[in-house]
Design a protein around this motif. Sequence first.
Motif, PDB file in Angstrom:
ATOM      1  N   VAL A   4      36.015  35.123  -1.833  1.00 44.99           N
ATOM      2  CA  VAL A   4      37.463  34.930  -1.929  1.00 44.99           C
ATOM      3  C   VAL A   4      37.828  33.507  -1.510  1.00 44.99           C
TER       4      VAL A   4
ATOM      5  N   CYS B  35      37.192  33.224  -6.031  1.00 49.26           N
ATOM      6  CA  CYS B  35      36.790  34.203  -7.041  1.00 49.26           C
ATOM      7  C   CYS B  35      38.005  34.941  -7.611  1.00 49.26           C
ATOM      8  N   ASP B  36      37.859  35.438  -8.817  1.00 48.59           N
ATOM      9  CA  ASP B  36      38.936  36.187  -9.465  1.00 48.59           C
ATOM     10  C   ASP B  36      38.783  37.686  -9.293  1.00 48.59           C
ATOM     11  N   GLY B  37      37.688  38.139  -8.727  1.00 49.62           N
ATOM     12  CA  GLY B  37      37.502  39.570  -8.536  1.00 49.62           C
ATOM     13  C   GLY B  37      36.282  39.866  -7.697  1.00 49.62           C
ATOM     14  N   LEU B  38      36.268  41.062  -7.132  1.00 50.21           N
ATOM     15  CA  LEU B  38      35.141  41.550  -6.348  1.00 50.21           C
ATOM     16  C   LEU B  38      34.777  42.938  -6.846  1.00 50.21           C
ATOM     17  N   MET B  39      33.511  43.272  -6.781  1.00 48.21           N
ATOM     18  CA  MET B  39      33.084  44.638  -7.074  1.00 48.21           C
ATOM     19  C   MET B  39      32.544  45.216  -5.765  1.00 48.21           C
TER      20      MET B  39
ATOM     21  N   ALA C 147      42.733  35.058   0.910  1.00 45.60           N
ATOM     22  CA  ALA C 147      43.248  34.940  -0.460  1.00 45.60           C
ATOM     23  C   ALA C 147      44.542  34.130  -0.481  1.00 45.60           C
TER      24      ALA C 147
ATOM     25  N   LYS D 197      45.308  32.964  -4.094  1.00 40.51           N
ATOM     26  CA  LYS D 197      44.935  34.159  -4.848  1.00 40.51           C
ATOM     27  C   LYS D 197      45.702  35.356  -4.332  1.00 40.51           C
ATOM     28  N   GLU D 198      45.808  36.399  -5.162  1.00 39.40           N
ATOM     29  CA  GLU D 198      46.483  37.632  -4.752  1.00 39.40           C
ATOM     30  C   GLU D 198      45.467  38.746  -4.567  1.00 39.40           C
ATOM     31  N   ILE D 199      45.796  39.646  -3.661  1.00 36.24           N
ATOM     32  CA  ILE D 199      44.981  40.839  -3.452  1.00 36.24           C
ATOM     33  C   ILE D 199      45.839  42.027  -3.813  1.00 36.24           C
TER      34      ILE D 199
END
Length: 55
Positions: free
Chosen positions: A6, A10-14, A48, A53-55
């Motif tokens: 983050v 990054c644009d996403g996490l799995m 973030a 970035k947004e969560i």
Amino acid sequence: MAKAAVAAGCDGLMIEVHNNPEKALCDGPQSLKPAKFEQLMKELKPIADAVGKEI
């Protein structure tokens, strides 16, 4: 690792979440329990925010 990702923008996490990782059919050892996932999300929010970035 999620915090670093983050922070790097990054644009996403799995992230795997399971109520009982010990009994999961697969990937149990890498799964978080829901309470731990909730805590991680709270910790990720300010990171973030700092990188736009947004969560």
